[in-house]
Write a protein that holds these residues in place. Structure first.
Motif, short mmCIF file in Angstrom:
data_model
loop_
_atom_site.label_atom_id
_atom_site.label_comp_id
_atom_site.label_asym_id
_atom_site.label_seq_id
_atom_site.Cartn_x
_atom_site.Cartn_y
_atom_site.Cartn_z
N GLN A 265 1.35 -1.13 -0.03
CA GLN A 265 0.10 0.43 -0.23
C GLN A 265 0.65 1.26 -0.04
OE1 GLN A 265 -2.05 -1.28 3.20
NE2 GLN A 265 -4.29 -0.60 1.91
N CYS A 266 1.40 1.18 -0.86
CA CYS A 266 2.78 2.49 -0.96
C CYS A 266 1.25 3.71 -1.82
CB CYS A 266 3.71 2.19 -2.55
SG CYS A 266 4.46 3.53 -2.60
N THR A 267 1.33 4.77 -1.24
CA THR A 267 1.11 5.63 -1.86
C THR A 267 2.14 6.86 -2.44
OG1 THR A 267 2.00 7.39 -0.45
CG2 THR A 267 0.36 6.08 0.80
N VAL A 268 0.96 7.39 -3.25
CA VAL A 268 1.99 8.27 -4.18
C VAL A 268 3.16 9.05 -3.27
CG1 VAL A 268 1.61 10.16 -6.12
CG2 VAL A 268 0.08 8.58 -6.12
N LEU A 269 2.80 10.09 -2.54
CA LEU A 269 3.72 10.48 -1.88
C LEU A 269 4.80 9.89 -1.45
CD1 LEU A 269 3.98 13.11 -0.43
CD2 LEU A 269 3.64 12.66 1.49
N HIS A 270 4.87 8.58 -0.57
CA HIS A 270 5.82 7.80 -0.01
C HIS A 270 6.77 7.62 -1.22
CE1 HIS A 270 2.94 7.13 3.06
NE2 HIS A 270 4.04 6.45 3.74
N TYR A 271 6.37 7.06 -2.64
CA TYR A 271 7.08 7.05 -3.58
C TYR A 271 7.64 7.74 -4.22
CZ TYR A 271 8.34 4.64 -8.13
OH TYR A 271 8.30 4.40 -9.34
N ALA A 272 6.63 9.48 -3.99
CA ALA A 272 8.24 10.62 -4.90
C ALA A 272 9.01 10.71 -3.29
CB ALA A 272 6.72 11.48 -4.92
N THR A 273 9.10 10.46 -2.41
CA THR A 273 9.23 11.25 -1.47
C THR A 273 11.03 9.83 -1.55
OG1 THR A 273 7.82 11.90 0.57
CG2 THR A 273 10.04 11.17 1.07
N TRP A 274 10.84 8.42 -1.69
CA TRP A 274 11.62 7.46 -1.86
C TRP A 274 12.75 7.98 -3.11
CZ3 TRP A 274 13.51 4.63 1.01
CH2 TRP A 274 14.54 3.76 0.58
N GLN A 275 12.41 8.78 -4.13
CA GLN A 275 13.16 8.89 -5.25
C GLN A 275 13.95 9.47 -5.00
OE1 GLN A 275 12.35 7.06 -8.43
NE2 GLN A 275 10.30 6.53 -6.78
N ASP A 276 14.40 10.38 -3.20
CA ASP A 276 15.45 11.24 -3.66
C ASP A 276 16.06 12.49 -4.37
OD1 ASP A 276 18.19 12.23 -1.57
OD2 ASP A 276 18.76 10.54 -2.98
N ASN A 277 15.11 13.09 -4.73
CA ASN A 277 14.46 13.96 -6.03
C ASN A 277 13.87 15.00 -5.34
OD1 ASN A 277 14.75 15.98 -8.56
ND2 ASN A 277 15.02 14.01 -9.62
N THR A 278 14.44 15.99 -4.90
CA THR A 278 13.31 17.33 -4.84
C THR A 278 12.75 17.92 -5.45
OG1 THR A 278 14.74 19.34 -4.75
CG2 THR A 278 14.53 18.17 -2.69
N ASP A 279 12.84 17.85 -7.41
CA ASP A 279 12.40 17.55 -8.10
C ASP A 279 10.87 17.32 -8.09
OD1 ASP A 279 13.69 20.20 -8.61
OD2 ASP A 279 14.91 18.98 -10.11
N LEU A 280 10.80 16.16 -8.09
CA LEU A 280 10.01 15.38 -7.58
C LEU A 280 8.93 14.68 -6.59
CD1 LEU A 280 11.30 12.01 -9.20
CD2 LEU A 280 9.86 13.80 -10.68
N LEU A 281 9.73 16.06 -5.51
CA LEU A 281 8.63 15.64 -4.34
C LEU A 281 8.13 17.37 -3.78
CD1 LEU A 281 7.84 14.06 -1.63
CD2 LEU A 281 9.52 15.29 -0.85
N ALA A 282 8.60 18.05 -4.32
CA ALA A 282 8.36 19.47 -4.11
C ALA A 282 7.20 20.06 -4.84
CB ALA A 282 9.40 20.47 -4.95
N PRO A 283 6.59 19.14 -6.46
CA PRO A 283 5.35 19.73 -6.83
C PRO A 283 4.19 18.98 -6.71
CG PRO A 283 6.97 19.95 -8.27
CD PRO A 283 7.68 18.73 -6.85
N LEU A 284 4.32 17.87 -5.27
CA LEU A 284 3.34 17.49 -4.39
C LEU A 284 2.55 18.22 -2.70
CD1 LEU A 284 4.11 13.99 -5.14
CD2 LEU A 284 2.36 15.10 -6.85
N LEU A 285 4.20 18.66 -2.88
CA LEU A 285 3.78 19.08 -1.20
C LEU A 285 2.50 19.98 -0.69
CD1 LEU A 285 7.70 18.86 0.06
CD2 LEU A 285 5.77 17.46 0.03
N ASP A 286 2.36 21.62 -2.32
CA ASP A 286 1.10 22.09 -1.76
C ASP A 286 -0.38 21.50 -1.52
OD1 ASP A 286 2.96 24.29 -1.27
OD2 ASP A 286 3.04 24.88 -4.02
N TYR A 287 -0.39 20.15 -1.62
CA TYR A 287 -1.76 19.35 -1.96
C TYR A 287 -1.77 18.37 -1.09
CZ TYR A 287 -1.20 22.04 -6.39
OH TYR A 287 -1.23 23.26 -7.44
N VAL A 288 -0.84 18.31 -0.55
CA VAL A 288 -0.48 17.37 0.99
C VAL A 288 -1.30 17.64 2.12
CG1 VAL A 288 0.30 16.04 2.28
CG2 VAL A 288 1.70 16.48 0.26
N ASP A 289 -2.80 16.70 2.44
CA ASP A 289 -3.54 17.68 3.81
C ASP A 289 -2.95 16.81 4.86
OD1 ASP A 289 -4.52 15.72 2.92
OD2 ASP A 289 -6.31 16.13 2.53
#
Length: 335
Positions: free
Chosen positions: A49-73
């Protein structure tokens, strides 16, 4: 939360491809509500049950995680294994992603141990900056009195012992100077950090502990001093250093001889070389989920509340490595 709907598949594919441009394009096609949902949605058919947020975090790439952060509740959303995104970032050794999550309010106590297990995991990378960051955000480095009073409390991580046992000089120095961690605490095996330094013949670590005020004649739970350990392990350099400083030792060793292993020896026992052929390694690091190909990774996934105690079951705590007696083999997780 149900599985990611098909129109959000492009987000997953972009993360899989580690393509920030592709990700931004995919996000433009989603409404704000959809973006909030996709962040905490599960990857289709992922057994953990990996979430998209977890998967983006695992990439170790801020350019992939940063665009999602404004929408995380919910920065404390957990995957099926109980991990938050911050736990994922730390286990990935991703300082940048951990920093961004902490800046957004991710809880340092997500490990149920005041951040101690996060620091223990960060120490696997011997990363002073990552450990410092966690400490600056309030991560605990010292077990509470309640933890220490209960010899079976699985949250009582002995971080200085970990550092000494693995020869992590800079981490040990940080824990002592910044964390003000007690030097003369005996761990669950009944050993002091200075016993480990002496037994491993690590003169640099031994000198650090002594110069910072460690008791050179502290006795382990069996009554052996650091000099006793050095003599029992034939650690010549440690013997000379301790004797020069006036250390004492009984003529006889008390109890059974502890088993000390180097980090390399522990790694060899944990992952025997013959088990890892090129074919096996390839199978481990390439996987597919619902037609989506992406990297696999192995992380320590057991409940932090159970990590320490499980490793003690069925073992004589005076006869195995000080680090191994609290860190168990990592379970396998596939993202």
């Amino acid at each position: 939360m149900g599985a990611v709907v098909s129109k959000d598949q492009s987000v997953i594919t972009a993360l899989e491809n580690q393509d920030a441009g592709e990700l931004r394009t995919a996000l433009k096609d989603l409404t704000t509500a959809e973006l909030r949902n996709v962040c905490k949605a599960y990857i289709p058919d992922d057994e953990n049950q990996c979430t998209v947020l977890h998967y983006a975090t695992w990439q170790d790439n801020t350019d992939l995680l940063a665009p999602l952060l404004d929408y995380v509740d919910d920065f404390e959303v957990r995957d099926g294994l109980g991990w938050t995104p911050l736990m994922t970032a730390v286990n990935r050794g991703s300082k940048q992603n951990a920093s961004m999550l902490l800046a957004r309010g991710a809880l340092i106590d997500c490990d149920w141990a005041g951040g101690m297990s996060l620091i223990a995991d960060a120490m696997n990378y011997n990363d002073v900056e990552l450990v410092t960051m966690l400490m600056d955000h309030g991560a605990r480095v010292i077990p509470t009195s309640e933890m220490l009073a209960d010899g079976e409390d699985q949250n009582a991580f002995y971080l200085l012992h970990y550092a000494v046992d693995d020869g992590l000089y800079d981490i040990a120095k940080l824990l002592i100077e910044k964390g003000r961690i007690p030097l003369n605490t005996l761990d669950q095996a009944g050993w002091g950090a200075i016993h480990l330094a002496a037994g491993h013949n690590n003169i640099e670590m031994l000198t650090l502990l002594m110069e910072k005020g460690a008791d050179i004649n502290i006795k382990d739970s069996q009554g052996n001093t650091p000099l006793s350990w050095a003599r029992e392990m034939n650690a010549i350099g440690a013997i000379q250093e301790l004797e020069k400083r006036g250390a004492s030792a009984d003529r006889e060793w008390h109890g059974e001889k502890p088993e000390l292993k180097t980090p390399e020896e522990r790694a060899e026992e944990t992952y025997p070389e013959e088990e890892y052929t090129e074919d096996v390694e390839s199978e481990q690091w390439q996987g597919a989920s619902n037609g989506i190909e992406f990297d696999r990774f192995d992380i320590e996934v057991e409940d932090p509340k159970l990590k320490a105690q499980e490793s003690l079951n069925g073992k004589d705590s005076n006869m195995f490595d000080a680090l191994q007696h609290q860190r168990t083999l990592p379970a396998q997780a596939t993202y």
